[in-house]
Design a protein around this motif. Structure first.
Motif, mmCIF file in Angstrom:
data_model
loop_
_atom_site.group_PDB
_atom_site.id
_atom_site.type_symbol
_atom_site.label_atom_id
_atom_site.label_comp_id
_atom_site.label_asym_id
_atom_site.label_seq_id
_atom_site.Cartn_x
_atom_site.Cartn_y
_atom_site.Cartn_z
ATOM 1 N N LEU A 50 8.318 16.692 6.637
ATOM 2 C CA LEU A 50 8.238 16.293 6.003
ATOM 3 C C LEU A 50 9.262 15.465 4.393
ATOM 4 C CD1 LEU A 50 6.659 13.265 8.494
ATOM 5 C CD2 LEU A 50 8.579 14.427 8.358
ATOM 6 N N ASN A 51 10.176 15.527 4.084
ATOM 7 C CA ASN A 51 10.955 15.372 2.819
ATOM 8 C C ASN A 51 10.182 13.580 2.362
ATOM 9 O OD1 ASN A 51 11.255 17.921 2.685
ATOM 10 N ND2 ASN A 51 13.435 17.573 3.478
ATOM 11 N N SER A 52 9.511 13.708 1.526
ATOM 12 C CA SER A 52 9.361 12.793 1.122
ATOM 13 C C SER A 52 10.377 11.683 -0.191
ATOM 14 C CB SER A 52 7.864 12.552 0.163
ATOM 15 O OG SER A 52 8.029 12.881 -0.681
ATOM 16 N N SER A 53 10.602 10.922 -0.185
ATOM 17 C CA SER A 53 11.449 10.021 -0.461
ATOM 18 C C SER A 53 11.056 10.712 -2.382
ATOM 19 C CB SER A 53 11.044 8.036 -1.659
ATOM 20 O OG SER A 53 10.085 8.162 -1.457
ATOM 21 N N THR A 89 1.281 -1.139 0.499
ATOM 22 C CA THR A 89 0.070 -0.105 0.398
ATOM 23 C C THR A 89 0.712 1.606 -0.122
ATOM 24 O OG1 THR A 89 0.228 -0.232 1.897
ATOM 25 C CG2 THR A 89 -2.177 -0.081 0.429
ATOM 26 N N GLU A 90 0.836 0.911 0.846
ATOM 27 C CA GLU A 90 1.912 2.500 0.611
ATOM 28 C C GLU A 90 2.501 2.755 2.244
ATOM 29 O OE1 GLU A 90 -0.874 5.239 -1.997
ATOM 30 O OE2 GLU A 90 -2.404 3.067 -0.826
ATOM 31 N N TYR A 91 2.564 3.711 1.868
ATOM 32 C CA TYR A 91 4.040 3.950 2.984
ATOM 33 C C TYR A 91 4.296 5.758 2.750
ATOM 34 C CZ TYR A 91 7.500 2.906 -0.362
ATOM 35 O OH TYR A 91 7.935 2.888 -1.174
ATOM 36 N N LEU A 92 5.036 5.922 4.626
ATOM 37 C CA LEU A 92 5.547 7.344 4.639
ATOM 38 C C LEU A 92 6.863 6.529 4.686
ATOM 39 C CD1 LEU A 92 5.860 9.807 5.108
ATOM 40 C CD2 LEU A 92 5.599 9.384 7.304
ATOM 41 N N LYS A 93 8.058 7.126 4.072
ATOM 42 C CA LYS A 93 9.617 6.989 3.920
ATOM 43 C C LYS A 93 10.389 8.056 4.419
ATOM 44 C CE LYS A 93 12.932 3.830 1.084
ATOM 45 N NZ LYS A 93 13.222 3.424 0.078
ATOM 46 N N LEU A 127 5.048 7.309 4.220
ATOM 47 C CA LEU A 127 6.349 8.424 4.650
ATOM 48 C C LEU A 127 6.679 7.561 4.683
ATOM 49 C CD1 LEU A 127 4.550 11.056 7.130
ATOM 50 C CD2 LEU A 127 4.428 11.470 4.833
ATOM 51 N N LYS A 128 8.629 8.301 4.097
ATOM 52 C CA LYS A 128 9.222 7.732 3.848
ATOM 53 C C LYS A 128 10.832 9.199 4.103
ATOM 54 C CE LYS A 128 12.419 4.672 0.555
ATOM 55 N NZ LYS A 128 12.164 3.950 -0.714
ATOM 56 N N SER A 129 11.435 8.811 4.697
ATOM 57 C CA SER A 129 12.262 9.743 5.062
ATOM 58 C C SER A 129 13.997 9.180 5.268
ATOM 59 C CB SER A 129 12.064 10.726 5.966
ATOM 60 O OG SER A 129 13.138 12.029 6.285
ATOM 61 N N PRO A 130 15.082 10.401 5.101
ATOM 62 C CA PRO A 130 16.251 9.726 5.406
ATOM 63 C C PRO A 130 16.381 9.241 6.784
ATOM 64 C CG PRO A 130 16.553 11.891 4.293
ATOM 65 C CD PRO A 130 15.304 10.979 4.121
ATOM 66 N N ILE A 131 17.504 8.082 7.046
ATOM 67 C CA ILE A 131 18.130 8.310 8.389
ATOM 68 C C ILE A 131 19.632 8.650 8.512
ATOM 69 C CG2 ILE A 131 18.301 6.562 10.050
ATOM 70 C CD1 ILE A 131 15.762 5.211 9.301
ATOM 71 N N THR A 167 22.068 5.979 2.305
ATOM 72 C CA THR A 167 21.620 6.423 3.095
ATOM 73 C C THR A 167 20.157 5.176 3.723
ATOM 74 O OG1 THR A 167 20.866 8.308 1.145
ATOM 75 C CG2 THR A 167 18.920 7.644 2.565
ATOM 76 N N SER A 168 19.876 5.323 4.397
ATOM 77 C CA SER A 168 19.764 4.677 5.346
ATOM 78 C C SER A 168 17.520 5.230 5.264
ATOM 79 C CB SER A 168 19.576 4.070 6.803
ATOM 80 O OG SER A 168 20.791 3.725 6.534
ATOM 81 N N PHE A 169 16.745 4.162 5.167
ATOM 82 C CA PHE A 169 15.735 4.369 5.399
ATOM 83 C C PHE A 169 14.139 4.421 6.734
ATOM 84 C CE2 PHE A 169 15.895 5.903 1.160
ATOM 85 C CZ PHE A 169 15.835 7.071 1.023
ATOM 86 N N LEU A 170 13.857 5.671 7.143
ATOM 87 C CA LEU A 170 12.721 5.051 8.069
ATOM 88 C C LEU A 170 11.155 5.313 7.366
ATOM 89 C CD1 LEU A 170 11.339 4.675 10.343
ATOM 90 C CD2 LEU A 170 11.175 7.229 11.151
ATOM 91 N N VAL A 171 10.717 4.194 7.583
ATOM 92 C CA VAL A 171 9.324 3.659 6.368
ATOM 93 C C VAL A 171 7.899 3.620 7.595
ATOM 94 C CG1 VAL A 171 8.002 2.760 5.015
ATOM 95 C CG2 VAL A 171 10.830 2.992 4.756
#
Length: 407
Positions: A182-185, A34-38, A62-66, A255-259
């Motif tokens: 937040l900045n998305s991918s 589905t879907e996500y925030l990265k 949502l999906k964002s860098p770590i 780059t690592s990601f938190l999703v």
């Protein structure tokens, strides 16, 4: 160590394995079948946000860098976000071992965070608002505060908090709400309204002021409590989040990601290569993500460790926690001694998941003993190179080496 203070029977097994060129430490942990925030887990790199904002209603994830804090001497991983109107850039420690999201604020006293840009300036934000002490959101802090958050002599008493970590470190301040960006991918900005967080005016203790906290502006609590980042956003994204921590020694850093949300778009959660283990609940420490360890192997040799070492007792002591906010792995003394002995017999070249370089040509085993009943912790060094998926609705932890670059 960033773990908040505390205020099961497995039926099948699978192997959580960390493979080495000449040595392997294997934890046999209890599993359920589905879907996500990265959000990128950045390597302390400032990313310029897109000029076109998107509101949460337009996204399903949502999906964002770590960021690894290795360049500043920190053993933590940071999440980058922008807080306030106009947005102020902050780096927060990604911590599955606590609930509270907090940042050092401009009113902070007795803080080590004194360099320019090291605090959130509330007076510069048009959207900042502290919660009133009688607001329902303030009650979510209970039982974390050690005192009544309300001053009954004041008509407009703000919601006060005092949050303590396992090593005695504390943060105190006002529980507030803000707008976060937040900045998305894809490079777009995602705006979240009524984001609840702690505005810290007093920060003390080794975890929050020592070298491991270098470069951080606060903590992004990802625990199981109602005030955590994963809880605030989880209801909108299926109560699921995941991350993959890349090797902190690589330069330039990957780059690592938190999703936040479902990882199906990356074909991860439906992959047969992902294994799952139940997330155990400890009523005495509801913040933590506990897993059950069945056995420990070093180089395919099973160690003779009393199984009771890994259990949560009736008083809520013991157990094993997955904690991204702790760098080293912690095992109870009796288990630690058996593991250390096995490593001494077999170790050849140092390996990234188990050893840390303390000085030139000096490598130390990144595992430490703790007293009986203190419980064990799988720290972020041992988590490197694995994708971990925390599925709160199904109460399970997924893990795989696939879809995550090997360290």
């Amino acid at each position: 160590m960033l773990r908040a203070l505390p205020l099961l029977s497995p039926t099948a097994t699978t192997m959580f394995t960390v493979s080495l060129r000449s040595l392997s430490l294997l934890l046999l942990i209890a599993t359920a079948a589905t879907e996500y925030l990265k959000l990128p887990l950045l390597h302390k790199t400032h990313h310029t946000p897109s000029t076109t904002p998107l509101y949460l209603s337009h996204l399903h994830n949502l999906k964002s860098p770590i960021t690894s804090g290795a360049s500043s001497g920190s053993g933590q991983y940071f999440v980058s976000l922008h807080l306030g109107s106009p947005p102020q850039h902050l780096l927060l420690v990604a911590d599955t071992g606590s609930d509270l999201i907090w940042v050092a604020c401009s009113a902070c006293r007795d803080c080590s965070l004194r360099s320019p840009g090291s605090a959130f300036l509330t007076r510069h934000s048009a959207s900042f608002s502290p919660h009133h002490c009688f607001h329902s959101t303030c009650q979510r802090l209970v039982p974390h505060p050690r005192h009544n958050p309300c001053n009954h002599t004041l008509l407009h008493s703000p919601c006060r908090y005092e949050y303590e970590y396992s090593d005695g470190s504390i943060t105190e301040g006002f529980f507030s709400k803000e707008l976060i960006t937040l900045n998305s991918s894809s490079g777009k900005q995602i705006l979240l309204k009524d984001f609840h967080f702690g505005c810290g005016f007093h920060i003390a203790g080794p975890s929050l002021t020592g070298g491991s906290f270098n470069g951080a502006h606060g903590v992004l609590g990802l625990g199981r409590g109602p005030i955590s980042f994963s809880s605030q956003l989880g209801r909108r994204f299926g109560n699921k989040f995941s991350y993959c921590l890349m090797d902190y020694t690589v330069s330039p850093p990957p780059t690592s990601f938190l999703v936040i949300g479902d990882h199906q778009n990356d074909d991860v959660s439906t992959s047969p290569k992902m294994s799952f283990t139940p997330l155990l609940l400890n009523p005495q420490s509801p913040t933590f993500y506990y897993i059950g360890i069945k056995s420990v192997y070093v180089d395919d040799v099973k160690l003779r460790i009393n199984p009771a070492v890994w259990l949560i007792d009736e008083m809520g002591n013991g157990g094993t926690v997955i904690d991204s906010g702790t760098t080293l792995t912690l095992f109870e003394e009796s288990a630690y001694r058996k593991i250390l002995t096995a490593f001494k017999r077999r170790v050849k070249p140092p390996q990234r998941n188990y050893f840390i370089e303390t000085s030139d040509q000096v490598k130390c085993l990144a595992i430490q003993p703790v007293n009986p009943g203190s419980g064990s912790v799988i720290g972020n060094l041992m988590q490197q190179g694995f994708l971990f998926e925390f599925d709160r609705d199904k109460s399970r932890l997924g893990f795989t080496r696939h879809s995550c670059a090997l360290p």
